[in-house]
Motif scaffolding. Structure first.
Motif, PDB file in Angstrom:
ATOM      1  N   PHE A 211       0.836  -1.207   0.000  1.00  0.00           N
ATOM      2  CA  PHE A 211       0.000   0.000   0.000  1.00  0.00           C
ATOM      3  C   PHE A 211       0.869   1.255   0.000  1.00  0.00           C
ATOM      4  CE2 PHE A 211      -2.455   3.273   2.307  1.00  0.00           C
ATOM      5  CZ  PHE A 211      -3.596   3.341   1.511  1.00  0.00           C
ATOM      6  N   TYR A 212       1.865   1.280   0.866  1.00  0.00           N
ATOM      7  CA  TYR A 212       2.755   2.449   0.948  1.00  0.00           C
ATOM      8  C   TYR A 212       3.500   2.671  -0.367  1.00  0.00           C
ATOM      9  CZ  TYR A 212       2.531   3.307   6.052  1.00  0.00           C
ATOM     10  OH  TYR A 212       2.146   3.647   7.320  1.00  0.00           O
ATOM     11  N   LYS A 213       4.076   1.619  -0.904  1.00  0.00           N
ATOM     12  CA  LYS A 213       4.900   1.779  -2.104  1.00  0.00           C
ATOM     13  C   LYS A 213       4.056   2.108  -3.324  1.00  0.00           C
ATOM     14  CE  LYS A 213       8.312   0.784   0.548  1.00  0.00           C
ATOM     15  NZ  LYS A 213       9.066   1.887   1.181  1.00  0.00           N
ATOM     16  N   LYS A 214       2.865   1.516  -3.395  1.00  0.00           N
ATOM     17  CA  LYS A 214       1.974   1.771  -4.534  1.00  0.00           C
ATOM     18  C   LYS A 214       1.541   3.234  -4.598  1.00  0.00           C
ATOM     19  CE  LYS A 214      -2.174   0.066  -4.173  1.00  0.00           C
ATOM     20  NZ  LYS A 214      -3.277  -0.915  -4.119  1.00  0.00           N
ATOM     21  N   HIS A 215       1.389   3.848  -3.392  1.00  0.00           N
ATOM     22  CA  HIS A 215       0.940   5.230  -3.332  1.00  0.00           C
ATOM     23  C   HIS A 215       2.089   6.211  -3.057  1.00  0.00           C
ATOM     24  CE1 HIS A 215      -3.175   3.960  -3.644  1.00  0.00           C
ATOM     25  NE2 HIS A 215      -3.114   3.230  -2.544  1.00  0.00           N
ATOM     26  N   LYS A 216       3.310   5.702  -3.022  1.00  0.00           N
ATOM     27  CA  LYS A 216       4.524   6.518  -2.834  1.00  0.00           C
ATOM     28  C   LYS A 216       4.523   7.284  -1.508  1.00  0.00           C
ATOM     29  CE  LYS A 216       6.777   8.048  -6.393  1.00  0.00           C
ATOM     30  NZ  LYS A 216       7.225   8.798  -7.602  1.00  0.00           N
ATOM     31  N   TYR A 217       3.970   6.685  -0.458  1.00  0.00           N
ATOM     32  CA  TYR A 217       4.089   7.268   0.876  1.00  0.00           C
ATOM     33  C   TYR A 217       5.543   7.158   1.320  1.00  0.00           C
ATOM     34  CZ  TYR A 217      -1.029   7.173   1.343  1.00  0.00           C
ATOM     35  OH  TYR A 217      -2.382   7.368   1.174  1.00  0.00           O
ATOM     36  N   LYS A 218       6.025   8.168   2.010  1.00  0.00           N
ATOM     37  CA  LYS A 218       7.427   8.198   2.416  1.00  0.00           C
ATOM     38  C   LYS A 218       7.673   7.613   3.809  1.00  0.00           C
ATOM     39  CE  LYS A 218       8.701  12.076  -0.547  1.00  0.00           C
ATOM     40  NZ  LYS A 218       9.292  13.438  -0.624  1.00  0.00           N
ATOM     41  N   THR A 219       6.623   7.327   4.547  1.00  0.00           N
ATOM     42  CA  THR A 219       6.772   6.753   5.889  1.00  0.00           C
ATOM     43  C   THR A 219       7.536   5.429   5.805  1.00  0.00           C
ATOM     44  OG1 THR A 219       4.729   7.767   6.681  1.00  0.00           O
ATOM     45  CG2 THR A 219       5.529   5.829   7.888  1.00  0.00           C
ATOM     46  N   ILE A 220       8.553   5.299   6.636  1.00  0.00           N
ATOM     47  CA  ILE A 220       9.396   4.098   6.667  1.00  0.00           C
ATOM     48  C   ILE A 220       8.671   2.979   7.423  1.00  0.00           C
ATOM     49  CG2 ILE A 220      11.557   3.147   7.593  1.00  0.00           C
ATOM     50  CD1 ILE A 220      12.683   6.045   7.269  1.00  0.00           C
ATOM     51  N   ILE A 221       8.774   1.762   6.889  1.00  0.00           N
ATOM     52  CA  ILE A 221       8.172   0.589   7.531  1.00  0.00           C
ATOM     53  C   ILE A 221       9.278  -0.221   8.188  1.00  0.00           C
ATOM     54  CG2 ILE A 221       6.752  -1.471   7.191  1.00  0.00           C
ATOM     55  CD1 ILE A 221       5.991  -0.128   4.402  1.00  0.00           C
ATOM     56  N   MET A 222       9.166  -0.429   9.485  1.00  0.00           N
ATOM     57  CA  MET A 222      10.160  -1.209  10.216  1.00  0.00           C
ATOM     58  C   MET A 222       9.464  -2.372  10.927  1.00  0.00           C
ATOM     59  SD  MET A 222      13.062  -0.050  12.979  1.00  0.00           S
ATOM     60  CE  MET A 222      11.924   0.397  14.315  1.00  0.00           C
ATOM     61  N   GLY A 223       9.533  -3.551  10.339  1.00  0.00           N
ATOM     62  CA  GLY A 223       8.954  -4.726  10.976  1.00  0.00           C
ATOM     63  C   GLY A 223       9.602  -4.975  12.336  1.00  0.00           C
ATOM     64  N   ALA A 224       8.779  -5.382  13.317  1.00  0.00           N
ATOM     65  CA  ALA A 224       9.266  -5.529  14.692  1.00  0.00           C
ATOM     66  C   ALA A 224       8.604  -6.727  15.360  1.00  0.00           C
ATOM     67  CB  ALA A 224       8.970  -4.256  15.482  1.00  0.00           C
ATOM     68  N   SER A 225       9.153  -7.120  16.503  1.00  0.00           N
ATOM     69  CA  SER A 225       8.542  -8.132  17.371  1.00  0.00           C
ATOM     70  C   SER A 225       8.429  -9.474  16.663  1.00  0.00           C
ATOM     71  CB  SER A 225       7.155  -7.640  17.813  1.00  0.00           C
ATOM     72  OG  SER A 225       6.408  -8.635  18.455  1.00  0.00           O
ATOM     73  N   PHE A 226       9.572 -10.147  16.508  1.00  0.00           N
ATOM     74  CA  PHE A 226       9.585 -11.422  15.784  1.00  0.00           C
ATOM     75  C   PHE A 226       9.600 -12.603  16.736  1.00  0.00           C
ATOM     76  CE2 PHE A 226      11.519  -8.335  12.838  1.00  0.00           C
ATOM     77  CZ  PHE A 226      10.590  -8.430  11.817  1.00  0.00           C
ATOM     78  N   ARG A 227       8.918 -13.695  16.319  1.00  0.00           N
ATOM     79  CA  ARG A 227       8.840 -14.902  17.125  1.00  0.00           C
ATOM     80  C   ARG A 227       9.639 -16.062  16.534  1.00  0.00           C
ATOM     81  NH1 ARG A 227       7.577 -11.458  19.946  1.00  0.00           N
ATOM     82  NH2 ARG A 227       5.608 -11.166  21.075  1.00  0.00           N
ATOM     83  N   ASN A 228       9.953 -15.967  15.257  1.00  0.00           N
ATOM     84  CA  ASN A 228      10.748 -17.019  14.626  1.00  0.00           C
ATOM     85  C   ASN A 228      11.504 -16.434  13.438  1.00  0.00           C
ATOM     86  OD1 ASN A 228       9.030 -17.341  12.132  1.00  0.00           O
ATOM     87  ND2 ASN A 228       7.507 -17.960  13.672  1.00  0.00           N
ATOM     88  N   ILE A 229      12.506 -17.152  12.993  1.00  0.00           N
ATOM     89  CA  ILE A 229      13.375 -16.654  11.920  1.00  0.00           C
ATOM     90  C   ILE A 229      12.634 -16.556  10.590  1.00  0.00           C
ATOM     91  CG2 ILE A 229      14.296 -18.871  11.115  1.00  0.00           C
ATOM     92  CD1 ILE A 229      16.324 -15.652  11.864  1.00  0.00           C
ATOM     93  N   HIS A 230      11.600 -17.401  10.407  1.00  0.00           N
ATOM     94  CA  HIS A 230      10.844 -17.380   9.147  1.00  0.00           C
ATOM     95  C   HIS A 230      10.165 -16.031   8.935  1.00  0.00           C
ATOM     96  CE1 HIS A 230      11.425 -21.711   8.619  1.00  0.00           C
ATOM     97  NE2 HIS A 230      11.174 -21.826   9.917  1.00  0.00           N
TER      98      HIS A 230
END
Length: 316
Positions: A211-230
């Motif tokens: 959604f962000y990239k399709k609409h060229k939003y500049k807000t950075i996405i930082m995935g967080a809180s992981f439970r497994n390596i996958h």
């Protein structure tokens, strides 16, 4: 080449820890802290000097005992952030008291106080991200703070409505909580632990990314809180990933092939009209998981803040 270095080709690596030894070892670009991590650091005998510095600062500032405790709590958060900044080239994320999450003006005042405390120690505000829970009030606080060149990391983000409102308010960065979304679905027996291809936390970030990239939003996405390596490997190509030392170690020790999973589109379309407050609240409310996890996260971070203040109450 190990997977950690492979991942660096596509994604900025951020350390989800306050542990200096881990930060030095894995050389992340940025680092994030939260009340739980700060509490762990404070309870370590290695960091006793930071408690002493915070108490000294609070006593010198004066005021009521309550104000001294709050000032000491703010000071140790800033001092630990300053210490971490010695070992990273990028940003430190420092969290605002979660109990302020529903008060826009108090979030703004606390954020400005924290930034001023950093600047008093010679740290440029452009190296600090203020972490706020992604409530409507905090999103609007972040929008206002950006006008003062204070950039924010909107955390405890679980719903698409939260992500969309952040982008439409030109927030600097968001932290979707992959693992906590996964936890909720596991607790409800809605998925199995081996449902890697249908992990709802991963799917949530992919939806936000597209959604962000399709609409060229500049807000950075930082995935967080992981439970497994996958979950981490499935989000290679995300703007940033904040990863705990246990998974950084795994990635460093693995030489398995890693490919980019998130790729921005080649064509773009005009963004939709921004959500109103009423639309935001309704759409967020429709996501039972997000409502529960946001509320739970704010409560738990609030409890950790209270524990931190209780520690300082013994010295002030």
């Amino acid at each position: 080449m190990n997977q950690l270095n492979e991942l660096r080709k596509f994604t900025t690596i951020v350390a989800d820890t306050s542990d200096i030894e881990s930060i030095c070892k894995y050389r992340p670009e940025d680092a994030t802290t939260n009340p739980s991590l700060i509490l762990q650091a404070v309870n370590s005998s290695i960091n006793k000097k930071f408690i002493d510095q915070a108490v000294e600062y609070a006593v010198k500032k004066g005021g009521s005992r309550e104000n001294k405790i709050i000032n000491a709590s703010d000071k140790i958060v800033v001092d630990l952030g300053i210490e971490i900044l010695k070992y990273i080239p990028g940003y430190i994320s420092t969290e605002v008291d979660a109990r302020l999450s529903f008060d826009k003006e108090k979030c703004i005042l606390k954020a400005k106080k924290i930034i001023n405390m950093y600047e008093e120690e010679g740290i440029d505000r452009n190296r600090v991200l203020i972490k706020l829970a992604a409530t409507w009030e905090s999103i609007k606080a972040a929008e206002e703070l950006k006008k003062s060149n204070i950039f924010c990391n909107l955390t405890l983000l679980f719903s698409f409505a939260q992500a969309r409102a952040c982008a439409e308010s030109h927030v600097f960065l968001i932290s979707p909580f992959v693992g906590r979304i996964y936890d909720w679905y596991i607790s409800k027996n809605l998925i199995s632990k081996n449902s890697f291809d249908q992990d709802p936390g991963v799917l949530s970030v992919r939806k936000i990314y597209n959604f962000y990239k399709k609409h060229k939003y500049k807000t950075i996405i930082m995935g967080a809180s992981f439970r497994n390596i996958h979950q981490i490997l499935s989000l290679s190509g995300c703007d940033r990933l904040t990863i705990s030392p246990v998974f950084l170690k795994y990635l460093e020790n693995s030489n398995e092939k890693l490919s980019r999973k998130l790729i921005p589109p080649s064509t773009y379309i005009t963004p939709p009209s921004s959500l109103t407050e009423e639309e935001f609240r309704w759409e967020h409310n429709q996501d039972e998981m997000a409502v529960q996890k946001l509320s739970e996260g704010i409560r738990n971070f609030g409890k950790d803040q209270l524990f931190l203040e209780e520690i300082f109450s013994k010295f002030i």
